[in-house]
Design an enzyme around this catalytic site. Structure first.
Site, PDB file in Angstrom:
ATOM      1  N   LYS A   1      -6.037  -2.154  -7.024  1.00 43.10           N
ATOM      2  CA  LYS A   1      -6.309  -1.568  -5.703  1.00 43.10           C
ATOM      3  C   LYS A   1      -7.488  -0.596  -5.845  1.00 43.10           C
ATOM      4  O   LYS A   1      -8.237  -0.669  -6.790  1.00 43.10           O
ATOM      5  CB  LYS A   1      -5.050  -0.877  -5.170  1.00 43.10           C
ATOM      6  CG  LYS A   1      -3.911  -1.843  -4.879  1.00 43.10           C
ATOM      7  CD  LYS A   1      -4.266  -2.788  -3.740  1.00 43.10           C
ATOM      8  CE  LYS A   1      -3.147  -3.776  -3.448  1.00 43.10           C
ATOM      9  NZ  LYS A   1      -3.555  -4.784  -2.476  1.00 43.10           N
TER      10      LYS A   1
ATOM     11  N   ASP B   1       0.815  -1.223   0.000  1.00 42.05           N
ATOM     12  CA  ASP B   1       0.000   0.000   0.000  1.00 42.05           C
ATOM     13  C   ASP B   1       0.851   1.275   0.000  1.00 42.05           C
ATOM     14  O   ASP B   1       0.322   2.382  -0.078  1.00 42.05           O
ATOM     15  CB  ASP B   1      -0.923   0.008   1.227  1.00 42.05           C
ATOM     16  CG  ASP B   1      -2.000  -1.075   1.132  1.00 42.05           C
ATOM     17  OD1 ASP B   1      -2.334  -1.503   0.010  1.00 42.05           O
ATOM     18  OD2 ASP B   1      -2.503  -1.488   2.197  1.00 42.05           O
TER      19      ASP B   1
HETATM   20  C1  S3P Z   1      -5.028  -5.955   3.421  1.00 47.95           C
HETATM   21  C2  S3P Z   1      -4.324  -6.626   2.451  1.00 47.95           C
HETATM   22  C3  S3P Z   1      -3.801  -5.974   1.233  1.00 47.95           C
HETATM   23  C4  S3P Z   1      -3.771  -4.460   1.369  1.00 47.95           C
HETATM   24  C5  S3P Z   1      -5.048  -3.919   1.958  1.00 47.95           C
HETATM   25  C6  S3P Z   1      -5.284  -4.505   3.346  1.00 47.95           C
HETATM   26  C7  S3P Z   1      -5.526  -6.701   4.603  1.00 47.95           C
HETATM   27  O1  S3P Z   1      -4.649  -6.285   0.139  1.00 47.95           O
HETATM   28  O2  S3P Z   1      -3.525  -3.868   0.116  1.00 47.95           O
HETATM   29  O3  S3P Z   1      -5.000  -2.525   2.064  1.00 47.95           O
HETATM   30  O4  S3P Z   1      -5.917  -6.080   5.599  1.00 47.95           O
HETATM   31  O5  S3P Z   1      -5.528  -7.942   4.547  1.00 47.95           O
HETATM   32  P1  S3P Z   1      -4.442  -7.607  -0.762  1.00 47.95           P
HETATM   33  O6  S3P Z   1      -4.832  -8.789   0.027  1.00 47.95           O
HETATM   34  O7  S3P Z   1      -5.339  -7.384  -1.956  1.00 47.95           O
HETATM   35  O8  S3P Z   1      -2.987  -7.608  -1.146  1.00 47.95           O
END
Ligand code: S3P
Length: 452
Positions: free
Chosen positions: A360, A333
């Site tokens: 995203k 992120d």
């Molecule tokens: C998160 C996982 C990430 C991240 C998101 C929060 C989480 O996403 O980008 O802001 O809390 O498990 P992804 O699982 O799509 O990588």
């Protein structure tokens, strides 16, 4: 999909703002609670039998969407006047069927994790979200949850709005993650909580491990092992979760904006208190240090089972580097704001292996390439990353009267470009700062405070 479930909510009030040079960032600030941990605290407390208290919960729109959903599932979730949240859980296996569609707003984490939760309960739930969330891929959770027996009707392209009917009993699976995603891992583990037998997730590339750490704390039986260099997480189903009090550490993904801002604004000397430094989240710190940043960890300690420290960040001239794609999951992120740091570095920064950034809250490669170009940075966009030619510390010189940067309902684009505004000769005008409230409602106030 039935028509009535198809309503996509959009933000109606866009709030534009111009960010300009404000002087060095100094003093001491506290960033709000970690978003990932806040979601999970509400979900796991909402599944435990008894009362849990949560201190330091992030009160951003995304987390409030999770709180509202947990109420619909039958948990009692209240905020005390002292800011401490109290949750009386509904119990694994005892979730109520939501009476209304679950409005997930902008929050991918709420959607994907709660889909996992519903998948192994004998209930049906409809998930809706804003225009950004309604364009994001859900197939990555639909696939494993369908294998477990859930029945899912999504919009064309595998997106929201979607309706999910849970399986009771669900079938335990062993699932190898095709994308490095903590959300997919967590969805399967949450479904596994109410599935007879043992559900396993194989992670070829490690992602944030808050689900594993916190579920163990809430009394789930869970084993984490390693085989052939891959992580394997096994959760024992039909779990009884015990209530637990959680203290949420500060969010490293929110601290990131101030780590970069203080690194690139000359004269800065800023201390950011209580920053979570779980190794699965601390990639940006490593990368900034490799670029020559002046950041010291003070008073390393543990908060809520997570490593935490205060970070003292002083201005330094950064140098461009090639970023190893293997570090991407631990700073996934943070790339938008890292691109801003790269724009001020001397030399070139190259990033690769970042295809996930395209799915995203916005396509963060295209959105940041366009935004930084408008702000005067030298950026090349590739299929899987950006190459950025830094100014060597000279201010960014964008279009006079600053054309407005498009944030595309993406909080991290808005905050990254706010940081770019601090080192811009003409200022950076951001078309919509409202999405910042999804993850960091105190951002604007803290920026004014630190740069005063
Ligand atoms: C998160 C996982 C990430 C991240 C998101 C929060 C989480 O996403 O980008 O802001 O809390 O498990 P992804 O699982 O799509 O990588």
């Amino acid at each position: 999909m039935p028509e009535a479930q198809g309503a996509v909510k959009d933000r109606r009030h866009m709030t534009s703002h111009t960010f300009a040079h404000q002087g060095p960032l100094t003093g001491t600030i506290n960033v709000p609670g970690d978003k990932s941990i806040s979601h999970r605290a509400l979900m796991f407390a909402g599944l435990a039998v008894g009362q849990s208290q949560i201190t330091g919960l992030l009160e951003g729109e995304d987390v409030l969407a999770t709180a509202a959903a947990m109420r619909q599932f039958g948990a009692e979730v209240t905020r005390g006047a002292d800011g401490i949240w109290t949750v009386h859980g509904a119990g694994v296996g005892s979730l109520l069927e939501p009476k209304q569609a679950l409005d997930m707003g902008n929050s991918g984490t709420s959607t994907r994790l709660l889909m996992g939760l519903v998948a192994s309960h004998a209930i049906t739930a409809t998930f809706i979200g804003d225009a950004s969330l309604s364009g994001r891929p859900m197939k990555r959770v639909i696939d494993p949850l369908s294998l477990m027996g859930a029945s899912i009707h999504a919009s064309a392209g595998g997106t929201l709005p979607l309706m999910l009917r849970g399986a009771a009993p669900a079938v335990p699976i062993t699932y190898r993650l095709p994308v490095a995603s903590a959300q997919v891992k967590s969805a399967v583990l949450l479904a596994g909580l109410n599935t007879p037998g043992i559900t396993r997730v194989i992670e070829p590339v490690p992602t944030r491990d808050h689900t594993e750490r916190m579920l163990a704390g809430f009394g789930a039986t869970l084993e984490v092992g390693e085989e052939n260099g891959e992580r394997i997480i096994a959760i024992h189903g039909e779990a009884d979760l015990k209530p637990m009090d959680v203290t949420v550490p500060g969010d490293p993904s929110s601290a990131a904006f101030f780590m970069v801002a203080a690194s690139i604004v000359p004269g800065s000397d800023l201390t950011i208190r209580n920053v979570g430094l779980n190794p699965t989240r601390a990639g940006l710190l490593q990368v900034l240090l490799a670029m020559g940043a002046d950041i010291t960890e003070l008073e390393a300690r543990e908060v809520g089972g997570e490593p935490v420290a205060d970070l003292r960040v002083r201005h330094a001239q950064l140098s461009g580097i090639d970023i190893d794609p293997a570090i991407a999951p631990s700073m996934i992120d943070e790339f938008p704001v890292l691109f801003v740091a790269a724009a001020m570095a001397s030399g070139t920064t190259r990033t690769t292996g970042l295809e996930e950034l395209r799915v995203k809250e916005s396509d963060r490669l295209t959105t940041m390439a366009a935004a930084l170009t408008l702000a005067g940075a030298g950026v090349e966009e590739h299929e899987d990353g950006l190459t950025i030619h830094g100014t060597g510390g000279e201010p960014l010189v964008g279009t006079p009267q600053g054309a407005s940067v498009a944030t595309r309902l993406d909080h991290r684009i808005a905050m990254s470009m706010a940081v770019a505004g601090l080192v811009s000769r003409n200022g950076v005008s951001v078309d919509d700062t409202a999405p910042i409230n999804t993850s960091f409602p105190t951002f604007m106030g803290l920026l004014d405070e630190a740069a005063a």
